[in-house]
Enzyme design. Structure first.
Site, PDB file in Angstrom:
ATOM      1  N   ARG A  93      28.140  24.861  14.104  1.00 41.97           N
ATOM      2  CA  ARG A  93      27.718  26.199  13.732  1.00 41.97           C
ATOM      3  C   ARG A  93      28.845  27.111  13.256  1.00 41.97           C
ATOM      4  NH1 ARG A  93      22.949  27.913  15.182  1.00 41.97           N
ATOM      5  NH2 ARG A  93      23.683  30.015  15.710  1.00 41.97           N
ATOM      6  N   HIS A 133      25.901  26.618   8.862  1.00 41.66           N
ATOM      7  CA  HIS A 133      25.630  25.622   9.893  1.00 41.66           C
ATOM      8  C   HIS A 133      25.404  24.274   9.216  1.00 41.66           C
ATOM      9  CE1 HIS A 133      23.728  29.254  12.170  1.00 41.66           C
ATOM     10  NE2 HIS A 133      25.054  29.347  12.088  1.00 41.66           N
ATOM     11  N   ASP A 153      45.952  20.712 -17.691  1.00 48.47           N
ATOM     12  CA  ASP A 153      47.221  21.123 -17.100  1.00 48.47           C
ATOM     13  C   ASP A 153      47.026  21.392 -15.615  1.00 48.47           C
ATOM     14  OD1 ASP A 153      49.614  22.207 -16.353  1.00 48.47           O
ATOM     15  OD2 ASP A 153      49.469  24.004 -17.609  1.00 48.47           O
ATOM     16  N   ARG A 161      22.938  29.068  21.389  1.00 49.50           N
ATOM     17  CA  ARG A 161      23.501  29.262  20.055  1.00 49.50           C
ATOM     18  C   ARG A 161      24.859  29.965  20.088  1.00 49.50           C
ATOM     19  NH1 ARG A 161      19.501  28.367  15.945  1.00 49.50           N
ATOM     20  NH2 ARG A 161      17.535  27.799  16.903  1.00 49.50           N
ATOM     21  N   GLU A 199      24.318  30.503   4.115  1.00 47.28           N
ATOM     22  CA  GLU A 199      23.691  31.814   4.038  1.00 47.28           C
ATOM     23  C   GLU A 199      24.425  32.679   3.017  1.00 47.28           C
ATOM     24  OE1 GLU A 199      22.357  31.915   8.770  1.00 47.28           O
ATOM     25  OE2 GLU A 199      24.244  32.842   8.114  1.00 47.28           O
ATOM     26  N   GLU A 216      24.300  19.998  15.321  1.00 44.37           N
ATOM     27  CA  GLU A 216      24.589  21.058  14.357  1.00 44.37           C
ATOM     28  C   GLU A 216      25.915  21.726  14.701  1.00 44.37           C
ATOM     29  OE1 GLU A 216      22.261  25.112  12.916  1.00 44.37           O
ATOM     30  OE2 GLU A 216      22.251  24.552  15.035  1.00 44.37           O
ATOM     31  N   GLU A 254      18.729  32.734   3.429  1.00 45.07           N
ATOM     32  CA  GLU A 254      19.086  31.333   3.631  1.00 45.07           C
ATOM     33  C   GLU A 254      18.094  30.458   2.882  1.00 45.07           C
ATOM     34  OE1 GLU A 254      18.861  28.247   7.315  1.00 45.07           O
ATOM     35  OE2 GLU A 254      20.147  29.995   7.643  1.00 45.07           O
ATOM     36  N   GLU A 267      17.192  36.251   6.273  1.00 47.50           N
ATOM     37  CA  GLU A 267      17.964  36.103   7.499  1.00 47.50           C
ATOM     38  C   GLU A 267      17.960  37.414   8.292  1.00 47.50           C
ATOM     39  OE1 GLU A 267      19.503  34.556   9.742  1.00 47.50           O
ATOM     40  OE2 GLU A 267      19.242  32.499   9.059  1.00 47.50           O
ATOM     41  N   GLU A 306      23.446  24.474   5.720  1.00 46.22           N
ATOM     42  CA  GLU A 306      22.574  25.651   5.670  1.00 46.22           C
ATOM     43  C   GLU A 306      23.405  26.884   5.285  1.00 46.22           C
ATOM     44  OE1 GLU A 306      20.849  25.889   9.557  1.00 46.22           O
ATOM     45  OE2 GLU A 306      19.477  24.203   9.214  1.00 46.22           O
TER      46      GLU A 306
END
Length: 456
Positions: free
Chosen positions: A347, A257, A65, A328, A146, A345, A208, A201, A144
């Site tokens: 982030r 990330h 359903d 970063r 976390e 990457e 992670e 982490e 990645e």
């Protein structure tokens, strides 16, 4: 399977992959199989069938359903069908007792006429990947995600008391969860994952586990599976695992990330060894598309009210729409990699997202960048967190939305992101998130009571 069973399967029109699944079910003594899919919020749904019904599921699908699933269809058009993907078969180690076992198959959702259901998140990603294929590309993703591990109270309810007080890359005794992570890794490996690394982490109780990159569809399947495995193993150890982006104030939140690259007939289409950052023109255009549509796809990659408690300066979360090789604080970081490993990457995504929809909107944005020669601009190598408004304007740097409400506004105004999701998912997703935000706005928090109750 006996020769007779194989012959019967062939007559039934099963594929080689489907017959392999039936053989594995018998070899592993599987008695029940979970047929899994996700709703638009990313919540995994499943129906369990006896192993004896799996062949029928391959041949005919399993009816359900759809009106009872978040973001699917209305009550008057509720009949839908699950079609298991044989490539996703895996035994569930935590559901095995030594004599019998349970397994899972991830499913695609189809309409009564057998056509793919446009509101199925897995189908949304498949559609975007089909566009990439038409352009000559396959997409590789290395996520990645976390997560936090928290203690439970005496009644077995989750708390926000971290399971340990470890920090980045700490060892036992500070990292009390090393054994739990090892158990998670063993479980993932039994399910076919190739785990590359795991570590504590930055925040207390935060962890992670990195698994190997894969094609985008498999990566999305793997993220959904990863979250289920982490929660299941944590429960077995009487602790609670959460992928909530920001469960505790004033400490780092959890991101997801994601490393991305495109491949064509000649190899990694992002690679150019003559470039300072080992990136090709295709990579820069893709990056430009991602940056151009980042504000709009943030509603999908960061889909909860809580997501925006993470996306603030000072806690290693990116809030600035820019790219860098060393910084970063930028939305996109280019790692030091070349050749087949050339990539960048993204982030900003967090692990509360629906992985199928999140990857779909990011990839679609990048593909649009290739088609329209998008320019990502120059890299920013300074700490953007230190920029004032004037310097942000000077560099042409914008910020990600500061709330779910603003992110939904940006999504609704972006044709490319809406096209990636499709009309059905866009409508249902916006409807669900507007309702979340409206509920949040009327909720009186503990912070407000503590701050104002006695003061005024």
């Amino acid at each position: 399977m006996t020769d007779g069973q194989v012959a019967a399967s062939k007559e039934a029109g099963l594929t080689d992959a489907e017959r392999d699944v039936l053989e594995q079910i018998e070899e592993e003594n599987v008695d029940f199989v979970r047929l899994q899919f996700t709703d638009i919020t990313g919540t995994v749904k499943n129906v369990s069938v006896p192993a004896s019904q799996v062949e029928k599921a391959f041949e005919e699908g399993i009816w359900f359903d759809g009106s009872s699933i978040e973001g699917f269809v209305r009550i008057q058009e509720s009949d839908m069908r699950l079609e298991p993907d044989p490539e996703t078969f895996a035994v569930l180690p935590w559901r095995s007792d030594g004599d019998t076992a349970s397994a899972r198959l991830i499913c695609d959702v189809v309409n009564t006429d057998g056509t793919p259901f446009e509101g199925g998140p897995r189908q949304v990603l498949k559609s975007v990947l089909a566009e990439a294929e038409e352009m000559g590309y396959s997409v590789s993703i290395g996520p990645e995600p976390e997560f936090f591990l928290f203690q439970k109270d005496e009644d077995g309810r989750a708390t926000t008391v971290p399971h340990d007080s470890g920090g980045y890359f700490d060892l036992a005794p500070k990292d009390l969860a090393s054994d739990v992570r090892r158990e998670i890794i063993f479980t993932l490996e039994q399910m076919g994952f190739e785990v590359e690394a795991s570590h504590h982490e930055v925040a207390d109780g935060q962890h992670e586990i990195n698994f190997k990159y894969d094609d985008a569809l498999s990566a999305a399947d793997n993220i959904a599976t990863f979250r289920a495995v982490v929660r299941a193993v944590a429960e077995q150890n009487d602790i609670h695992a959460t992928f909530m982006p920001k469960p505790i104030s004033a400490i780092n939140g959890s991101g997801m990330h994601s490393h991305i690259s495109l491949f064509d007939d000649e190899g990694n289409a992002f690679a150019d060894e003559d470039d300072e950052f080992n990136l090709s023109e295709t990579a820069y255009k893709f990056m430009g598309g991602v940056l151009n549509h980042a504000e709009a796809f943030t509603a999908v990659t960061n889909p909860t009210v809580n997501s925006y408690k993470r996306l603030v300066p000072g806690y290693e979360a990116p809030v600035y729409v820019a790219w860098s090789d060393v910084n970063r604080s930028a939305l996109i970081r280019v790692p030091d990699a070349a050749g087949a490993s050339s990539r960048f990457e993204i982030r900003s995504p967090d692990p509360s997202c629906n992985p199928y929809l999140a990857l779909a909107v990011v990839i679609k944005a990048g593909l649009e960048g290739i088609e329209n020669d998008a320019d990502p601009g120059d890299p920013v190598r300074e700490d953007i967190y230190e920029f004032d408004d004037a310097k942000l304007d000077e560099y042409g740097i914008t910020t990600l939305p500061g709330s779910l409400d603003r992110a939904i506004d940006a999504l609704e105004g972006d044709e490319v992101v809406r096209e990636a999701l499709g009309e059905h998912v866009t409508e249902k997703f916006v409807e669900a998130k507007r309702a979340d935000y409206a509920d949040y706005k009327t909720h009186v928090s503990a912070w407000e009571k503590e701050k104002y109750l006695e003061k005024f």
